[in-house]
Design a protein around this motif. Structure first.
Motif, PDB file in Angstrom:
ATOM      1  N   HIS A 162      35.241 -18.092  42.895  1.00  0.00           N
ATOM      2  CA  HIS A 162      36.624 -17.654  43.046  1.00  0.00           C
ATOM      3  C   HIS A 162      37.409 -18.687  43.836  1.00  0.00           C
ATOM      4  O   HIS A 162      36.828 -19.578  44.463  1.00  0.00           O
ATOM      5  N   GLY A 176      39.784 -15.594  39.948  1.00  0.00           N
ATOM      6  CA  GLY A 176      38.376 -15.853  39.668  1.00  0.00           C
ATOM      7  C   GLY A 176      37.512 -14.623  39.802  1.00  0.00           C
ATOM      8  O   GLY A 176      37.959 -13.487  39.622  1.00  0.00           O
ATOM      9  N   GLU A 190      38.154  -9.234  37.636  1.00  0.00           N
ATOM     10  CA  GLU A 190      38.419 -10.673  37.637  1.00  0.00           C
ATOM     11  C   GLU A 190      39.869 -10.939  37.241  1.00  0.00           C
ATOM     12  O   GLU A 190      40.449 -10.218  36.441  1.00  0.00           O
ATOM     13  N   TRP A 192      42.193 -14.267  35.915  1.00  0.00           N
ATOM     14  CA  TRP A 192      42.137 -15.639  35.448  1.00  0.00           C
ATOM     15  C   TRP A 192      43.428 -16.405  35.747  1.00  0.00           C
ATOM     16  O   TRP A 192      43.516 -17.599  35.495  1.00  0.00           O
ATOM     17  N   LYS A 516      34.477 -17.827  35.254  1.00  0.00           N
ATOM     18  CA  LYS A 516      34.925 -16.597  35.912  1.00  0.00           C
ATOM     19  C   LYS A 516      36.434 -16.590  36.157  1.00  0.00           C
ATOM     20  O   LYS A 516      36.942 -15.705  36.839  1.00  0.00           O
ATOM     21  N   GLN A 518      37.957 -19.059  37.726  1.00  0.00           N
ATOM     22  CA  GLN A 518      38.209 -19.719  39.011  1.00  0.00           C
ATOM     23  C   GLN A 518      39.079 -20.961  38.910  1.00  0.00           C
ATOM     24  O   GLN A 518      39.562 -21.461  39.929  1.00  0.00           O
TER      25      GLN A 518
END
Length: 541
Positions: A162, A176, A190, A192, A516, A518
């Motif tokens: 993250h 993230g 999560e 993005w 993820k 991030q």
């Protein structure tokens, strides 16, 4: 009392390392008849320095020019007798009539620093004595902390899975992985794309740090907010907390400590106070970090030993070890404590250190440390002269010496001899260096395309995953056509790395692993990473 009135020789009192300074030209003595005409002032006799009757003029000149502490010290150590006496003697001027003009100028410049303004008179005197008894040394302490930690400035943190970004106004964005609530937005979903942490509305953040499943933020009032897993160390592997917070919570145990920086290592967290004291949480067995506590201890414990009475300006945590950049009257120095595996403590051995120990090699190299960085298994320092030193486990070429050998003491990266570095960042077997002209060099492990080297037109190009044993210019960042001021990369052995490059105007570019979210940029198809730096849709300036 200022040490100029204590009988201590000035040269010892102002023992600040000699460095290039802005020249201060003192006019040559005029002929006698001119001196008598032009230099009589009030009741002064011919030949006396007339500005002594109006020190505010000199103070204005000294402070307006933003002279370095070394510059101010040289005024009192001048070889010209009249000038030396003028700047050394008490100025008889408020707020402290016993201080010299140079000391008054240093105090005035200290009072302009945001971190110094709220300090009480008693606390200021304590800080002065802790720094060596001189306002010039206090000024150097404050300036050093600002230079290496980007306090009060924009910053981006590439955490494990993250990311955190802080604007110049102290607004915090997160994106993230969020399985433990480490994004601070009240959920475990999560994101993005960067989103502001709304729970922090009205709170100005000046510094951030991120660990696996955990985030910590420092406000301009010295308070610490934490969210994610409740343990202070490596939260996804090893010891795990049983609770988590999905929104920022004030760390109650630090309410009485004015904190200016935090860093998360494996199995422990360290914070730095305004006065330069280091405190640690957790990982406190008898053989580590000089205090014996439970592994989930949430009370801060001062770092004992050599740094009890030496102010620290920056801390950096790696895998089970801590580096401290200390500010002493004799100059800047680095201390290390914790696990010595791979030689990452820099003492010429691989043994653990229970108490902070001075890394003596910098004296041998005649290098004044300016910035320290602690990777998972290796470390790096940038010197005042722009040289870069690395040491520790050299796997994948992360030390930049052209091989994968371990170095148990700091060694100058000769391949960067023509580069004047100002910033360094380290991760898991990866190193980035930023030069004074904004060029970026990277070396080490190429996994996840986090080094930023040209992948060509094909994102599947194997070159972007190649290991680099000698520093290489990141040419893709030169195409940004703006000075890079900060690099941040993932510092965890359990997560694929991603990297941020922050420009002078606050533009943020990301590359590396993005599975993820991030990176804060959109991935298409089956992409899990980006080899080319991509602009993140957020303006930190």
């Amino acid at each position: 009392m200022d040490t100029t009135t204590s009988g201590t020789p000035t040269i010892q009192y102002h023992n600040i390392p000699d460095q290039p300074i802005t020249a201060i030209v003192v006019a040559a003595p005029l002929p006698t008849f001119q001196r008598q005409q032009r230099h009589c002032f009030g009741n002064s006799i011919p030949g006396e320095f007339p500005l002594s009757a109006s020190p505010s003029i000199v103070l204005h000149v000294l402070t307006a020019c933003n002279l370095d502490p070394q510059d101010l010290a040289k005024l009192e150590a001048s070889t010209i007798l009249a000038t030396c006496s003028f700047f050394r003697q008490p100025a008889n001027f408020a707020p402290d009539f016993d201080l010299s003009l140079s000391e008054l100028a240093a105090l005035d410049m200290c009072q302009k620093r945001a971190i110094f303004k709220p300090i009480s008179t008693e606390q200021r005197q304590h800080l002065k004595q802790r720094c060596g008894g001189s306002w010039k040394l206090v000024l150097r302490f404050l300036l050093a902390g600002e230079a290496c930690c980007r306090r009060e400035k924009t910053q981006a943190i590439a955490g494990p899975g993250h990311s955190i970004a802080v604007t110049s106004k102290g607004v915090v964005y997160s994106f993230g992985s969020n399985s433990s609530g480490q994004l601070g937005n009240g959920t475990t979903e999560e994101y993005w794309q960067p989103r502001p942490i709304r729970a922090l509305q009205g709170i100005r953040i000046i510094q951030a740090t991120a660990g696996a499943g955990r985030t910590m933020l420092i406000s301009d009032s010295g308070q610490v907010y934490a969210f994610g897993k409740d343990s202070f160390g490596e939260t996804d592997f090893g010891i795990q907390g049983s609770k988590m917070a999905t929104t920022p919570k004030l760390v109650e145990s630090l309410k009485n400590i004015f904190v200016v920086q935090a860093t998360i290592g494996n199995f422990f967290t360290a914070v730095l106070s305004r006065e330069g004291r280091v405190y640690t949480f957790s990982w406190g067995s008898d053989s580590k970090l000089c205090h014996q506590t439970d592994t989930d201890d949430v009370e801060p414990h001062p770092l004992m030993g050599a740094l009890e009475h030496i102010p620290v300006v920056q801390i950096a945590a790696g895998y089970c070890y801590l580096l401290c950049l200390a500010c002493q009257p004799s100059g800047m120095s680095v201390y290390s404590v914790g696990c010595g595996l791979g030689g990452k403590l820099g003492h010429g051995s691989r043994t653990d250190e229970k108490y902070p120990r001075l890394i003596e090699q910098f004296q041998v190299l005649n290098l004044q440390p300016r910035v320290v960085a602690a990777g998972a298994w290796h470390a790096a320092v940038v010197g005042q002269d722009g040289r870069v030193c690395t040491w520790g486990w050299g796997r994948y070429g992360c030390l930049g010496h052209g091989n994968e050998e371990c170095e148990s003491v700091p060694k100058v990266v000769e391949a960067l001899s023509d580069v004047k570095a100002v910033h360094v960042a380290t991760g898991d077997y990866t190193t980035f260096v930023v030069s004074d002209n904004g060029d970026v060099y990277s070396f080490g492990c190429g996994e996840s395309a986090s080094l930023g080297h040209n992948p060509g037109d094909d994102e599947e190009d194997e070159n972007m995953h190649a290991n680099v044993l000698i520093p290489e210019l990141v040419t893709l960042l030169k195409q940004v056509n703006e000075r890079i001021v900060q690099i941040s990369l993932t510092n965890s052995i359990y997560w694929n790395a991603h990297t941020f490059a922050l420009t002078e105007s606050g533009k943020l570019y990301a590359f590396g692993a993005g599975d993820k979210g991030q990176l804060g940029v959109e991935l298409v198809g089956n992409q899990t990473e980006r080899g080319k730096p991509e602009r993140v849709n957020i303006d930190l300036g």
